[in-house]
Motif scaffolding. Structure first.
Motif: not given
Length: 421
Positions: A316-317, A291-292, A324-325, A242-243
């Motif tokens: 975040x990544x 990202x959020x 989040x990766x 989910x970007x």
């Protein structure tokens, strides 16, 4: 009465020995105990002694004239009578002691099962069913957990066109996952997959509702209505696909209480933004991409709501805390009043928290709310800047929103957060 004089032991002993000497002198060929003549050997029996006392009492008109000293001086009574009374008491004492010893031996040798049974009967209690409200009033409608297994729900789902299968909620029961009628009016709805009763995969533009029952048509009475005050909702999530511009969501809305079918194929969906035409309270535990992260509480028709966000170094990544990766854990704790929600994200021993307060949601929590899961994006680039604009500068949701997000291992339990939020 005439005073009674206690006779000293030495004086009594001396008189007693003197008496024995006199008896021995008159009967030289016999002893007090060993005489061959029954008349001379045997002392008066106790009954004879008592008869003698009665004769004396009959002759005395004044009780005070009785020589009470004679009753206290043992040498004036025959020796066998003096020694017989202590022996009787000694025998009685030995008998009582023997009974006590036998009783103690019986208790010590009693089987453990017999001794433990009364205690076990007192302490044993039937298993308590898990409830999601201990303070609800009799008029409150909330769902009591039942022992439905994944197999039982799967059996129901086989004859229900709306159910995508069962999902297990630890601490509660297995529920149906119902596919939404539409994401928005006129929008197609994506697919939902449920595997192993523990994992839910939502494809792009998908939305699903958790329900107690299912059928071949939508009904607000089918949806779960769970009171999570004083409880913690837990699950795992994988958002790596989910970007920017994509939103994966897990939230609660008052669908059970909504009696209007709405504009999304009549599935009775409602939220604070009236997406399908019907407004109701909304608790966004998770609105997120890689990202959020945002947690937002909405009263009915409160479009903006009160929110708390996580992003940047903590989330975040490649983050040092919540990367989040990789998949991570979510725990959402609701206070007993239903006015505060504390969300804790955890991964590899690190935690990040978001706390939100909205004092007007207590009634909605008390009436029970329906869990909803979705994964969506607006095809128009940049339309989600309200959500992740602080971290995203370029948007191409058709490219950046991956095929699916995964949520798994759901549970609801008593909260362990012991702080005054």
């Amino acid at each position: 009465y005439k005073p009674i004089r206690a006779v000293p032991v030495a004086e009594r002993t001396e008189k007693f020995l003197a008496g024995k000497s006199e008896i021995s002198a008159t009967t030289p060929n016999s002893s007090y105990v060993g005489s061959s003549s029954p008349d001379e050997r045997l002392a008066p029996s106790p009954r004879q002694y008592l008869d003698k006392l009665r004769e004396e009492l009959d002759d005395v008109q004044d009780v005070g004239s009785l020589d009470s000293e004679s009753l206290l001086e043992p040498e004036k009574a025959p020796a066998p009578w003096v020694h017989m009374r202590p022996c009787k008491f000694l025998s009685l004492g030995l008998a009582v002691l023997l009974l006590l010893v036998l009783f103690c031996v019986r208790v010590v040798n009693m089987p453990d099962q017999q001794m433990a049974t009364p205690l076990q009967t007192t302490l044993a209690a039937p298993p308590l069913a898990v409830h999601f409200s201990t303070t609800a009033s009799p008029a409150t409608r909330w769902i009591t957990p039942s022992p439905h297994s994944c197999q039982a729900v799967a059996g129901e789902a086989s004859s229900c066109s709306l159910s995508k299968g069962p999902i297990s909620i630890g601490g509660y029961r297995a529920l149906h996952v119902l596919k939404a009628g539409a994401l928005k009016p006129g929008w197609p709805v994506g697919e939902v997959e449920v595997t192993d009763c523990h994992t839910m995969k939502l494809h792009r533009q998908a939305r699903a509702y958790l329900a107690e029952t299912c059928g071949n048509g939508y009904s607000n009475h089918a949806y779960s209505a769970i009171d999570v005050r004083g409880k913690t909702i837990r699950y795992s999530v994988d958002l790596r696909s989910a970007g920017c511009g994509c939103i994966a969501a897990f939230y609660l809305v008052s669908m059970r209480q909504n009696t209007a079918p709405g504009a999304c194929e009549g599935d009775f969906y409602c939220d604070a933004n009236k997406v399908c035409g019907q407004a109701c309270s909304e608790v966004d535990i998770m609105e997120a991409n890689f990202r959020m992260w945002k947690t937002t509480l909405h009263k009915a028709t409160d479009h903006t709501g009160s929110h708390s966000a996580l992003f940047g170094r903590k989330y975040g990544p490649g983050s040092d805390c919540i990367d989040t990766g990789l998949p991570f854990e979510v725990a959402a704790s609701v206070d007993i009043e239903g006015s505060q929600v504390l969300v804790t994200l955890s991964q590899r021993g690190c935690s990040a928290m978001a706390l939100v307060e909205e004092p007007h949601l207590g009634e909605s929590f008390r009436n029970g709310m329906t869990p909803v899961i979705s994964y969506w994006f607006d095809p128009k680039p940049g339309s989600s800047r309200w959500f992740d604009g602080a971290m995203c500068r370029w948007y191409n949701p058709k490219r950046d929103c991956g095929a699916s997000v995964i949520l798994s291992n759901f549970s609801i339990e008593d909260t362990s957060v012991m702080v005054n939020w």
